[in-house]
Design a protein around this motif. Structure first.
Motif, PDB file in Angstrom:
ATOM      1  N   TYR A 132       0.834  -1.198   0.000  1.00 25.15           N
ATOM      2  CA  TYR A 132       0.000   0.000   0.000  1.00 25.15           C
ATOM      3  C   TYR A 132       0.875   1.257   0.000  1.00 25.15           C
ATOM      4  N   PRO A 133       0.427   2.326  -0.664  1.00 25.15           N
ATOM      5  CA  PRO A 133       1.224   3.560  -0.665  1.00 25.15           C
ATOM      6  C   PRO A 133       1.433   4.145   0.731  1.00 25.15           C
ATOM      7  N   GLY A 134       0.488   3.920   1.631  1.00 22.94           N
ATOM      8  CA  GLY A 134       0.604   4.467   2.979  1.00 22.94           C
ATOM      9  C   GLY A 134      -0.491   3.966   3.895  1.00 22.94           C
ATOM     10  N   HIS A 135      -0.548   4.587   5.075  1.00 24.86           N
ATOM     11  CA  HIS A 135      -1.545   4.252   6.086  1.00 24.86           C
ATOM     12  C   HIS A 135      -2.971   4.332   5.537  1.00 24.86           C
ATOM     13  N   THR A 136      -3.260   5.463   4.875  1.00 25.61           N
ATOM     14  CA  THR A 136      -4.655   5.727   4.519  1.00 25.61           C
ATOM     15  C   THR A 136      -5.206   4.684   3.559  1.00 25.61           C
ATOM     16  N   GLU A 137      -4.371   4.260   2.609  1.00 27.53           N
ATOM     17  CA  GLU A 137      -4.828   3.267   1.644  1.00 27.53           C
ATOM     18  C   GLU A 137      -5.071   1.911   2.306  1.00 27.53           C
ATOM     19  N   LEU A 138      -4.209   1.540   3.249  1.00 24.41           N
ATOM     20  CA  LEU A 138      -4.414   0.297   3.998  1.00 24.41           C
ATOM     21  C   LEU A 138      -5.695   0.362   4.818  1.00 24.41           C
ATOM     22  N   LEU A 139      -5.911   1.461   5.497  1.00 25.27           N
ATOM     23  CA  LEU A 139      -7.098   1.611   6.333  1.00 25.27           C
ATOM     24  C   LEU A 139      -8.371   1.565   5.491  1.00 25.27           C
ATOM     25  N   ALA A 140      -8.335   2.179   4.320  1.00 29.49           N
ATOM     26  CA  ALA A 140      -9.505   2.143   3.445  1.00 29.49           C
ATOM     27  C   ALA A 140      -9.797   0.720   2.989  1.00 29.49           C
ATOM     28  N   ALA A 141      -8.749  -0.029   2.653  1.00 28.25           N
ATOM     29  CA  ALA A 141      -8.942  -1.413   2.235  1.00 28.25           C
ATOM     30  C   ALA A 141      -9.496  -2.260   3.371  1.00 28.25           C
ATOM     31  N   GLY A 144     -13.139  -1.615   3.911  1.00 32.13           N
ATOM     32  CA  GLY A 144     -14.044  -1.941   2.827  1.00 32.13           C
ATOM     33  C   GLY A 144     -14.440  -0.773   1.954  1.00 32.13           C
ATOM     34  N   VAL A 145     -13.642   0.322   1.995  1.00 32.02           N
ATOM     35  CA  VAL A 145     -13.963   1.491   1.170  1.00 32.02           C
ATOM     36  C   VAL A 145     -12.727   1.948   0.397  1.00 32.02           C
ATOM     37  N   PRO A 146     -12.050   1.053  -0.305  1.00 30.45           N
ATOM     38  CA  PRO A 146     -10.845   1.453  -1.041  1.00 30.45           C
ATOM     39  C   PRO A 146     -11.129   2.544  -2.054  1.00 30.45           C
ATOM     40  N   GLY A 147     -10.266   3.551  -2.084  1.00 32.13           N
ATOM     41  CA  GLY A 147     -10.423   4.662  -3.011  1.00 32.13           C
ATOM     42  C   GLY A 147     -11.274   5.794  -2.489  1.00 32.13           C
ATOM     43  N   GLN A 148     -11.955   5.593  -1.375  1.00 30.94           N
ATOM     44  CA  GLN A 148     -12.818   6.641  -0.833  1.00 30.94           C
ATOM     45  C   GLN A 148     -12.147   7.470   0.255  1.00 30.94           C
ATOM     46  N   GLN A 149     -10.923   7.107   0.620  1.00 34.28           N
ATOM     47  CA  GLN A 149     -10.237   7.816   1.688  1.00 34.28           C
ATOM     48  C   GLN A 149      -9.785   9.205   1.246  1.00 34.28           C
ATOM     49  N   VAL A 150      -9.866  10.147   2.170  1.00 36.22           N
ATOM     50  CA  VAL A 150      -9.428  11.517   1.932  1.00 36.22           C
ATOM     51  C   VAL A 150      -8.603  11.952   3.133  1.00 36.22           C
ATOM     52  N   MET A 151      -7.436  12.510   2.865  1.00 36.94           N
ATOM     53  CA  MET A 151      -6.562  12.961   3.942  1.00 36.94           C
ATOM     54  C   MET A 151      -6.846  14.429   4.282  1.00 36.94           C
ATOM     55  N   MET A 152      -7.034  14.697   5.561  1.00 37.88           N
ATOM     56  CA  MET A 152      -7.110  16.075   6.044  1.00 37.88           C
ATOM     57  C   MET A 152      -6.036  16.277   7.108  1.00 37.88           C
ATOM     58  N   LEU A 286     -10.626  11.066   6.265  1.00 35.23           N
ATOM     59  CA  LEU A 286     -12.054  11.197   6.014  1.00 35.23           C
ATOM     60  C   LEU A 286     -12.487  10.096   5.052  1.00 35.23           C
ATOM     61  N   GLY A 287     -13.771   9.824   5.026  1.00 33.92           N
ATOM     62  CA  GLY A 287     -14.303   8.844   4.094  1.00 33.92           C
ATOM     63  C   GLY A 287     -14.287   7.415   4.600  1.00 33.92           C
ATOM     64  N   LEU A 288     -13.840   7.204   5.835  1.00 30.69           N
ATOM     65  CA  LEU A 288     -13.834   5.871   6.430  1.00 30.69           C
ATOM     66  C   LEU A 288     -15.059   5.703   7.338  1.00 30.69           C
ATOM     67  N   PRO A 289     -15.467   4.481   7.606  1.00 32.50           N
ATOM     68  CA  PRO A 289     -16.559   4.273   8.562  1.00 32.50           C
ATOM     69  C   PRO A 289     -16.098   4.385  10.012  1.00 32.50           C
ATOM     70  N   ILE A 290     -14.811   4.595  10.240  1.00 33.62           N
ATOM     71  CA  ILE A 290     -14.254   4.729  11.587  1.00 33.62           C
ATOM     72  C   ILE A 290     -13.493   6.041  11.700  1.00 33.62           C
TER      73      ILE A 290
END
Length: 330
Positions: A132-141, A144-152, A286-290
């Motif tokens: 994974y490119p980083g934390h956010t992509e792993l967390l999205a996968a 169950g929401v891969p590609g929906q993650q947004v970093m703030m 942002l964009g995660l269920p958690i």
């Protein structure tokens, strides 16, 4: 509120020291958190750095709340190799990732009110096969929401959101699209309403080129990509302005005009945030269920083990995660 789950990060970095110092700062006031870490290495770090932190292994996250004021609760994630400060070891890569996975699953199950992640070193993980490119992509996968993650990144002085994140500048420009800008703005606006209590969020969209393209003289992306996104969002009732010239949108006077800056690429967003307020900056996904937050800095291998790491950003990340959880009723 249920405890937060705090990951270990790279054990060769400053994450262990930050965890210990965060407990010292928050043990009386909270938010309560449980570390997903190796209790032996945390105890060793506390003794080496002369930090009066009693480390206590717990069997489940529910136990953390009852012991938090007296000791740092740890859900054991054993390391196969005792880390050497400043020297990442790929032998510990699986434990690092397991800590992240366990924290995420605890939050998804509702046993943790959110997760806070200590810094990882992606290059060290790549050597062990991390894809994974980083934390956010792993967390999205994992969520169950891969590609929906947004970093703030957020601090008391500024909030920023990059549209493209973990990619080279060349690739970021190549993959920038109107649809992606619109999606990121929608996710950001929703988060500002739900998690920050802003009734009518004001979004300022940065240009990509110098002087926001100077009406096409210095680049056309503002005309072909960014302005259409702004027009679509305005048509849907969003309060959005831009494209802003990137070199002037972060002055104190300009920042008073918006609640978040939507930036086109990683450094355009992170440089002003970290320049203005790196000590209190918090990374949230942002964009995660958690709920997920993190300090806005890295592993700091150069000062690991010296006892001089500042935990201000991690404390801010824990406090923000707690505030978001309270707002959501988690």
């Amino acid at each position: 509120m249920k405890p937060l789950a705090l990951t270990m990060g790279d054990p060769a970095g400053i994450g262990g020291e930050l965890t210990l110092r965060a407990w010292l700062a928050l043990r009386q006031t909270g938010p309560v958190f449980v570390a997903l870490d190796d209790p032996g290495r945390l105890d060793y770090t506390a003794q080496k750095l002369r930090l009066a932190v009693p480390v206590r292994a717990v069997t489940d996250i529910a136990e953390a709340a009852s012991v938090f004021s007296q000791s740092l609760p740890v859900l054991p994630t054993r390391l196969p190799v005792m880390p050497t400060a400043g020297q990442p070891d790929k032998a510990n890569a699986n434990a690092i990732v397991d800590s992240i996975k366990q924290a995420t699953f605890l939050a998804l199950a509702g046993d943790a009110s959110g997760i806070v992640t200590n810094p990882i070193n992606k290059a060290a993980l790549y050597k062990a096969g991390f894809t994974y490119p980083g934390h956010t992509e792993l967390l999205a996968a994992l969520s169950g929401v891969p590609g929906q993650q947004v970093m703030m990144l957020a601090s008391p002085l500024l909030r920023v959101v990059p549209v493209t994140v973990h990619a080279s500048l060349r690739d970021s420009i190549a993959t920038l699209t109107t649809d992606r800008i619109v999606t990121v703005c929608r996710t950001t606006e929703q988060a500002l309403r739900r998690d920050f209590g802003i009734v009518s969020p004001r979004l300022a969209v940065a240009g990509l080129n110098p002087h926001a393209g100077e009406q096409g003289a210095l680049g056309i992306e503002e005309i072909t990509l960014i302005k259409p996104a702004i027009d679509e969002l305005r048509a849907d009732g969003f309060e959005v302005s831009g494209p802003w010239p990137p070199d002037t949108m972060f002055t104190a006077k300009a920042r008073a005009c918006y609640d978040v800056a939507i930036c086109m690429y990683h450094d355009q967003a992170l440089i002003p945030l970290k320049t203005l307020d790196i000590d209190h900056g918090v990374n949230l996904t942002l964009g995660l269920p958690i709920i997920r937050t993190s300090p806005d800095h890295g592993t700091a291998f150069d000062i690991a083990g010296m006892g001089i790491a500042e935990a201000t950003s991690l404390v801010a990340a824990i406090e923000l995660a707690g505030a978001l959880a309270a707002r959501r009723g988690a």
